[in-house]
Structures are given as C-alpha cells and as structure tokens.
Design an enzyme around this catalytic site. Structure first.
Site, PDB file in Angstrom:
ATOM      1  N   ILE A   8      44.536  52.733  42.573  1.00 12.10           N
ATOM      2  CA  ILE A   8      45.844  53.013  43.070  1.00 12.10           C
ATOM      3  C   ILE A   8      47.121  52.380  42.652  1.00 12.10           C
ATOM      4  O   ILE A   8      46.944  50.895  42.686  1.00 12.10           O
ATOM      5  CB  ILE A   8      45.408  52.912  44.636  1.00 12.10           C
ATOM      6  N   ALA A  10      49.885  51.293  43.974  1.00 12.49           N
ATOM      7  CA  ALA A  10      50.745  50.265  44.629  1.00 12.49           C
ATOM      8  C   ALA A  10      49.751  49.085  44.835  1.00 12.49           C
ATOM      9  O   ALA A  10      50.109  48.091  45.321  1.00 12.49           O
ATOM     10  CB  ALA A  10      50.789  50.856  46.154  1.00 12.49           C
ATOM     11  N   CYS A  11      48.452  49.000  44.444  1.00  8.34           N
ATOM     12  CA  CYS A  11      47.505  48.011  44.644  1.00  8.34           C
ATOM     13  C   CYS A  11      48.049  46.730  43.743  1.00  8.34           C
ATOM     14  O   CYS A  11      48.153  46.957  42.760  1.00  8.34           O
ATOM     15  CB  CYS A  11      46.330  48.491  44.266  1.00  8.34           C
ATOM     16  N   ASP A  12      47.930  45.536  44.500  1.00  9.74           N
ATOM     17  CA  ASP A  12      48.131  44.541  43.877  1.00  9.74           C
ATOM     18  C   ASP A  12      47.375  43.908  42.750  1.00  9.74           C
ATOM     19  O   ASP A  12      47.920  43.790  41.583  1.00  9.74           O
ATOM     20  CB  ASP A  12      48.674  43.068  44.673  1.00  9.74           C
ATOM     21  N   LYS A  15      48.138  46.264  39.673  1.00 10.43           N
ATOM     22  CA  LYS A  15      49.200  45.703  39.089  1.00 10.43           C
ATOM     23  C   LYS A  15      49.141  44.621  38.083  1.00 10.43           C
ATOM     24  O   LYS A  15      49.482  44.425  37.069  1.00 10.43           O
ATOM     25  CB  LYS A  15      50.444  45.295  40.085  1.00 10.43           C
TER      26      LYS A  15
END
Length: 115
Positions: A8, A10-12, A15
């Site tokens: 996903i 937006a998942c840290d 990233k």
C-alpha cells in the site's frame, strides 16, 4: 532481474522498502493493493511458498476490526478470502524476484536477495 513489490503506497514500511531499492539502484514494479487489488490465486501461490500465517497481518487495526467470527477458526482458505476482501490484512511489503518471495522489510534480507 524483475523485482516486484506489493503493498500500500502510504504504508511507512513500504516507503522504507521502496527507498532502499531505489538507493541500491534496483528497478522494481510496484503493485498497490488499494488500487489494483490482489487475486486469490496470487495469495495462494504466496501462501504455498511462505505459509498463509506469514502473509496474514493479525497485529494491525484491520484485523482487530474484523468480526469475532472472521477472526476465529482461521484456515488458509478463510485467510485468503479475508485478504482478498481486505488487502490491508496482507503483511507488507511482499517482494518477489523470480520464484523468491520475501514478506516484510529487513534491509539485510533484501540485500541478500537482490545483491
């Protein structure tokens, strides 16, 4: 070498994994579950390789928000159906290269796989 990374946007943790690959100069294809979804066939193949228990994120809020009936008596088939319906239940990231699959992000493990 084709590296695919699934998760996903937006998942840290996603990233961090993507930043790691970019810093190493590794080209990859990113698949966003929220946009593209994920098929039961793909999840079944991953489960055959790493185990459905490894794929299912039981510590996240999505799992905790499931009904008691959904959380109880989990089997591979039930877990895969839940992950198809709720892609946030899949641990992130899932990285594939050829027949190799990694679930989660650890720089040292990524280095061994792609190094």
């Amino acid at each position: 070498m084709v590296v695919e990374i699934f998760g996903i946007k937006a998942c840290d943790t996603m990233k961090k994994a993507r930043a790691f690959l970019e810093a190493q100069g590794i080209d990859y294809v990113f698949h966003d579950y929220k946009v593209e979804g994920v098929t039961a066939d793909r999840l079944s193949a991953w489960a055959a390789a790493v185990g459905w228990e490894t794929l299912l994120n039981t510590s996240g809020t999505t799992f905790r928000k499931l009904s008691e009936a959904d959380r109880q008596d989990l089997t591979e088939a039930k877990a895969i159906a839940l992950m198809v319906a709720h892609p946030s239940l899949i641990k992130r990231p899932v990285l594939t290269r050829r027949a190799e699959i990694l679930v989660g992000f650890k720089p040292e493990t990524y280095s061994r796989l792609i190094g």
